[in-house]
Scaffold this motif. Sequence first.
Motif, PDB file in Angstrom:
ATOM      1  N   ILE A   1      -0.664   5.223   0.344  1.00  9.23           N
ATOM      2  CA  ILE A   1      -0.038   6.169   1.360  1.00  9.23           C
ATOM      3  C   ILE A   1      -0.221   6.956   1.777  1.00  9.23           C
ATOM      4  N   ALA A   2       1.442   6.985   0.541  1.00  9.23           N
ATOM      5  CA  ALA A   2       2.058   8.281   0.345  1.00  9.23           C
ATOM      6  C   ALA A   2       1.010   9.385  -0.503  1.00  9.23           C
ATOM      7  N   ALA A   3       0.118   8.740  -1.591  1.00  8.43           N
ATOM      8  CA  ALA A   3      -0.556   9.904  -1.894  1.00  8.43           C
ATOM      9  C   ALA A   3      -2.037  10.152  -1.495  1.00  8.43           C
ATOM     10  N   LEU A   4      -2.583   9.194  -0.531  1.00  6.10           N
ATOM     11  CA  LEU A   4      -3.236   9.978   1.283  1.00  6.10           C
ATOM     12  C   LEU A   4      -2.680  10.763   2.374  1.00  6.10           C
ATOM     13  N   PHE A   5      -1.101  10.623   2.209  1.00  5.18           N
ATOM     14  CA  PHE A   5      -0.710  11.556   2.765  1.00  5.18           C
ATOM     15  C   PHE A   5      -0.492  13.036   2.191  1.00  5.18           C
ATOM     16  N   VAL A   6      -0.030  13.177   1.053  1.00  2.00           N
ATOM     17  CA  VAL A   6       0.489  14.061   0.551  1.00  2.00           C
ATOM     18  C   VAL A   6      -1.220  14.813   1.111  1.00  2.00           C
ATOM     19  N   ILE A   7      -2.804  14.644   0.193  1.00  2.00           N
ATOM     20  CA  ILE A   7      -3.647  15.028   0.579  1.00  2.00           C
ATOM     21  C   ILE A   7      -4.445  15.841   1.440  1.00  2.00           C
ATOM     22  N   LEU A   8      -3.721  14.572   3.113  1.00  2.55           N
ATOM     23  CA  LEU A   8      -4.382  14.879   4.000  1.00  2.55           C
ATOM     24  C   LEU A   8      -3.649  16.462   4.490  1.00  2.55           C
ATOM     25  N   PHE A   9      -2.342  16.015   4.624  1.00  2.00           N
ATOM     26  CA  PHE A   9      -1.225  16.864   4.895  1.00  2.00           C
ATOM     27  C   PHE A   9      -1.806  18.474   4.692  1.00  2.00           C
ATOM     28  N   VAL A  10      -2.105  18.629   2.887  1.00  2.00           N
ATOM     29  CA  VAL A  10      -2.507  19.945   2.993  1.00  2.00           C
ATOM     30  C   VAL A  10      -3.783  19.805   3.429  1.00  2.00           C
ATOM     31  N   TYR A  11      -5.436  19.107   3.700  1.00  2.00           N
ATOM     32  CA  TYR A  11      -6.146  19.549   4.347  1.00  2.00           C
ATOM     33  C   TYR A  11      -5.797  19.475   5.793  1.00  2.00           C
ATOM     34  N   GLY A  12      -5.229  19.093   6.090  1.00  2.00           N
ATOM     35  CA  GLY A  12      -4.857  19.667   8.192  1.00  2.00           C
ATOM     36  C   GLY A  12      -4.481  20.945   8.129  1.00  2.00           C
ATOM     37  N   TRP A  13      -3.027  21.019   7.497  1.00  4.74           N
ATOM     38  CA  TRP A  13      -2.526  22.210   7.340  1.00  4.74           C
ATOM     39  C   TRP A  13      -3.538  23.692   6.825  1.00  4.74           C
ATOM     40  N   ASN A  14      -4.313  23.573   5.935  1.00  2.96           N
ATOM     41  CA  ASN A  14      -5.007  24.492   5.948  1.00  2.96           C
ATOM     42  C   ASN A  14      -7.105  24.922   6.244  1.00  2.96           C
ATOM     43  N   GLU A  15      -6.910  23.592   7.249  1.00  2.65           N
ATOM     44  CA  GLU A  15      -8.393  23.522   7.669  1.00  2.65           C
ATOM     45  C   GLU A  15      -8.811  24.841   8.286  1.00  2.65           C
TER      46      GLU A  15
ATOM     47  N   SER B   1       0.869  -1.030  -0.347  1.00  2.00           N
ATOM     48  CA  SER B   1       0.418  -0.036   0.264  1.00  2.00           C
ATOM     49  C   SER B   1       1.188   1.048  -0.084  1.00  2.00           C
ATOM     50  N   ARG B   2       2.379   1.584   0.330  1.00  2.00           N
ATOM     51  CA  ARG B   2       2.985   2.400   0.041  1.00  2.00           C
ATOM     52  C   ARG B   2       2.482   3.083  -0.753  1.00  2.00           C
ATOM     53  N   ALA B   3       2.564   2.917  -2.104  1.00  2.00           N
ATOM     54  CA  ALA B   3       2.151   4.174  -3.221  1.00  2.00           C
ATOM     55  C   ALA B   3       1.182   4.487  -2.310  1.00  2.00           C
TER      56      ALA B   3
END
Lengths: 297, 293
Positions: A216-230, A212-214
């Motif tokens: 996980i990485a994909a989700l990480f980018v989306i969620l990091f941006v989401y968390g930072w910008n909430e 699932s590595r790829a």
Amino acid sequence: MAADASGAQVLAGTADIVQVARARRRVDWSGRLAHAILIVSVAVIAFPLYYALVISTQTLDQVMSLPPRLLPSTNAVHNYIDAWTRVGMGRLLLNSAIVALAVALGKIVISLLSAFAIAYFNFRGKQFVFWMIFVTLMLPIPVRIVSTYQVISVLGWVDTYWGLTVPLMASATGTFLFRQFFLTIPDSLAEAAQLDGAGPMRFLWSILLPLSRANIAALFVILFVYGWNEYLWPLMVTNSPNMRTAVIGIDSLVPRTSQLPEWNVTMAAAVMTLLPPVAVIVVMQRWFVRGLIETEK
Amino acid sequence: MKRTVFRNRWLPYALVAPQVAITLVFFFWPAFDSLRLSLYRASPFGDRLIFIGLRNFERLASEAAYFRSVATSFVFSFCVTVVGLALALLLASLANAKIRGLTAYRSLLLWPYGIAPAIAGIVWLFIFHPSFGILPWLLSFVTTYQFNWFLKGWVAMVLIIVAAVWKQFGYNLAFYLAGLQAIEKSVLEAASVDGAGPIRRFFAITFPLLSPVTFFLFTLNMTFSFFETFGLIHAVTQGGPGDATSIMVYRAWKDGFDGLQLGFSAAQSVILMIVVITLTAFQFRYAEKKVTY
């Protein structure tokens, strides 16, 4: 017949050549047009960021000058230090980083586990759990503004990292993404693992996780941006300036009508706030594009 | 469904427990509480709740300001979505050619996705600034009209629409470019041989073939502009001037947190819930069914 056929072939051949030649000429033109349009689009998209960067290097006089100056100046260090000290940028960025990382990692772990349970086990109430996760899609923060705050204050989580992060860690997207991915993994893998005496957790850890590595990485980018910008969430659950995140913390630097128009300082703060998520996207480009496509399925 | 399943009595429950716990505590409880609260109002001292039935909803239905806020939300979301998609589709079709460097362009288009709506708004606020902004300055050569968004509601509306469209634009363009590249060239060539001009080809072939992309981008942009632009409003216009940019989410927050009218705000949350449910239902009704139970 034979002559006809070969004649047709020759004709087709010349037609091909004509078409190829025409195509070549056309591709050249449409190619140039395409490049021109894309370059203009890129420039138009980049302009506001360029403008913000330029303003953040100017003095107050230059900011207020007309015609507007579009070239960088020499006041950058002063502005950035000013922005940094006035709102406690260090603390704000730290809070944002904590929230973004905790939300991204927490969400990944939680949705991996529940997707694993749903894809690989039969248990009573599975349909219900699945339905419950699905319904969260229809309950974004704005539809539960006041009540969520009350829940947070009942738990005593106002102004805490718990309150800032844990409630954002559950969502349907991650769970659905991993479940979908698990369903594409051949059953033989799990069978082989079982034959070798590996338990479910061992299988998850040694086989599913690396596969699932790829994702996980994909989700990480989306969620990091989401968390930072909430924005709405941290605005609701924090009161103390110490617990604010950068996107809401720099609000006080935006000059209102009666204030000194120190837009150079504002832009310095804006640039510092927008840089980390944009950097994550640029650095993790490949996974980001994948994540965009996968999470919206 | 998977054929291979692990057998374990308690493990699956332990695995779903964190997700279920968070969902129950932070999604279901507040959602039901919103429903309940919408039937109450807080007493003058805020110490207890008084049951008032559907009075909050009656008040919403009779308040012109609320209708304005609903209209503002839809105008805003619709403009962001339609303007954004039309522009992206137009440019993508013009730029649809086999060229080198598409991946590089994609990178250069996608980065604004990482910018928070609030930050995008702050940058655009300065570009629109009546005294120092570059846009009113440029416009002053063309017209003497004062594009002052502090005073004129429609300019404020344009400001937040532009900021939102800007943030989403590269993303929309990148998706349309990818969609166009996936269309079989032979179909278009056949139509071209049959004498269809570029505009005819676009409306008869390209646009229908792109409809899944359009549909996907449409729902995505609608949801974004309706529910994720709170920060943009809060940081830039604060709903003003007057209530010209007071979208529904902003109003619900303002009445709840600034006005401390908990029940009234909860009633607005309930209305928003209906909007989300409609949007989601729309998405699943018209998209191919992507979630299987």
